[in-house]
Design a protein around this motif. Structure first.
Motif, PDB file in Angstrom:
ATOM      1  N   GLN A   1       0.807  -1.218   0.000  1.00  0.00           N
ATOM      2  CA  GLN A   1       0.000   0.000   0.000  1.00  0.00           C
ATOM      3  C   GLN A   1       0.844   1.273   0.000  1.00  0.00           C
ATOM      4  N   PRO A   2       1.854   1.393   0.883  1.00  0.00           N
ATOM      5  CA  PRO A   2       2.685   2.607   0.825  1.00  0.00           C
ATOM      6  C   PRO A   2       3.464   2.715  -0.478  1.00  0.00           C
TER       7      PRO A   2
ATOM      8  N   GLU B   1       0.828   4.037  -3.024  1.00  0.00           N
ATOM      9  CA  GLU B   1       0.465   5.419  -2.721  1.00  0.00           C
ATOM     10  C   GLU B   1       1.601   6.376  -3.059  1.00  0.00           C
ATOM     11  N   GLY B   2       2.821   6.017  -2.662  1.00  0.00           N
ATOM     12  CA  GLY B   2       3.956   6.893  -2.918  1.00  0.00           C
ATOM     13  C   GLY B   2       4.263   7.031  -4.396  1.00  0.00           C
ATOM     14  N   PHE B   3       4.326   5.906  -5.096  1.00  0.00           N
ATOM     15  CA  PHE B   3       4.696   5.922  -6.511  1.00  0.00           C
ATOM     16  C   PHE B   3       3.641   6.643  -7.341  1.00  0.00           C
ATOM     17  N   LEU B   4       2.368   6.306  -7.131  1.00  0.00           N
ATOM     18  CA  LEU B   4       1.306   6.908  -7.938  1.00  0.00           C
ATOM     19  C   LEU B   4       1.142   8.396  -7.647  1.00  0.00           C
ATOM     20  N   SER B   5       1.326   8.797  -6.391  1.00  0.00           N
ATOM     21  CA  SER B   5       1.169  10.214  -6.064  1.00  0.00           C
ATOM     22  C   SER B   5       2.201  11.056  -6.799  1.00  0.00           C
ATOM     23  N   ASN B   6       3.368  10.477  -7.079  1.00  0.00           N
ATOM     24  CA  ASN B   6       4.406  11.208  -7.805  1.00  0.00           C
ATOM     25  C   ASN B   6       4.210  11.124  -9.316  1.00  0.00           C
TER      26      ASN B   6
END
Length: 218
Positions: free
Chosen positions: A121-122, A125-130
């Motif tokens: 999950q992290p 979330e981290g990859f897609l948010s960037n």
């Protein structure tokens, strides 16, 4: 060696600019803080690394000229912007719902009777948010070429500069992770958890709405 040749007169200005960019508050910092509070130091570090992995995607896109196509096509850029805005709003709503439920935050990722967060999950979330952030596309398209000479191999130089950004951003974000992770007693407070979820959720939603309503890629 090839990498040593990339350290030229423009490297120091690039290093200063990218350091200032990395430490400026934004969505990345908010996401790192939230995920550290939610899942512990390990999840915070994972989020930071995943966020920074997205930089290589943007560097590659910039070097191959796909970003130029996005900037010249109002429709393509608008669609990318809306996807990124929607994802930020979704993350914010998730935090707001957690705040409404009064869901406590795990201390160092461990809390009895609380479902464990998926290890992926992290990362997602981290990859897609960037990757889904069009502002990063615009930044890399406008910023990186200033530090790439006509004689440089564009793709290799772009990836190398992204690697420098990767290191600087991770140093800052992991420092934030460690600071948040050391506040274990505060994170164990249900009131603190509710406040943090509400605050980060509201800011993420506002970031998303602002991004969706922005008419110019700034």
């Amino acid at each position: 060696m090839m990498q040593l040749g990339f350290i030229d007169a423009q490297f120091i200005p690039f290093l200063v600019a990218i350091t200032l960019l990395s430490i400026s508050p934004g969505v990345d910092t908010l996401l790192v803080i939230r995920n550290t509070a939610r899942g512990g130091i390990g999840d915070g570090i994972t989020t930071s690394i995943a966020i920074c992995c997205g930089l290589f995607v943007h560097a590659t896109i910039s070097a191959l000229g796909i970003s130029l196509i996005l900037l010249q096509s109002a429709w393509a850029f608008h669609m990318l912007k809306l996807v990124g805005a929607g994802y930020l709003i979704w993350l914010g709503i998730t935090s707001l719902l957690a705040a409404r439920r009064g869901q406590p935050l795990p201390v160092n990722g461990i809390l009895k009777n609380t479902p464990a967060v998926s290890r992926w999950q992290p990362v997602k979330e981290g990859f897609l948010s960037n990757v889904l952030n069009p502002k990063t596309v615009v930044f890399y398209m406008a910023f990186l070429p200033q530090f790439i000479a006509p004689t440089d191999p564009a793709l290799l130089k772009s990836l190398w500069l992204a690697g420098v950004h990767f290191v600087i951003a991770n140093i800052w974000q992991i420092s934030v992770v460690l600071m948040v992770g050391s506040a274990g007693k505060w994170l164990a407070s249900a009131r603190f958890a509710q406040t943090l979820n509400a605050a980060t959720g509201a800011v993420l939603v506002m970031f998303g709405i602002r991004l969706a309503l922005t008419q110019r890629p700034v």
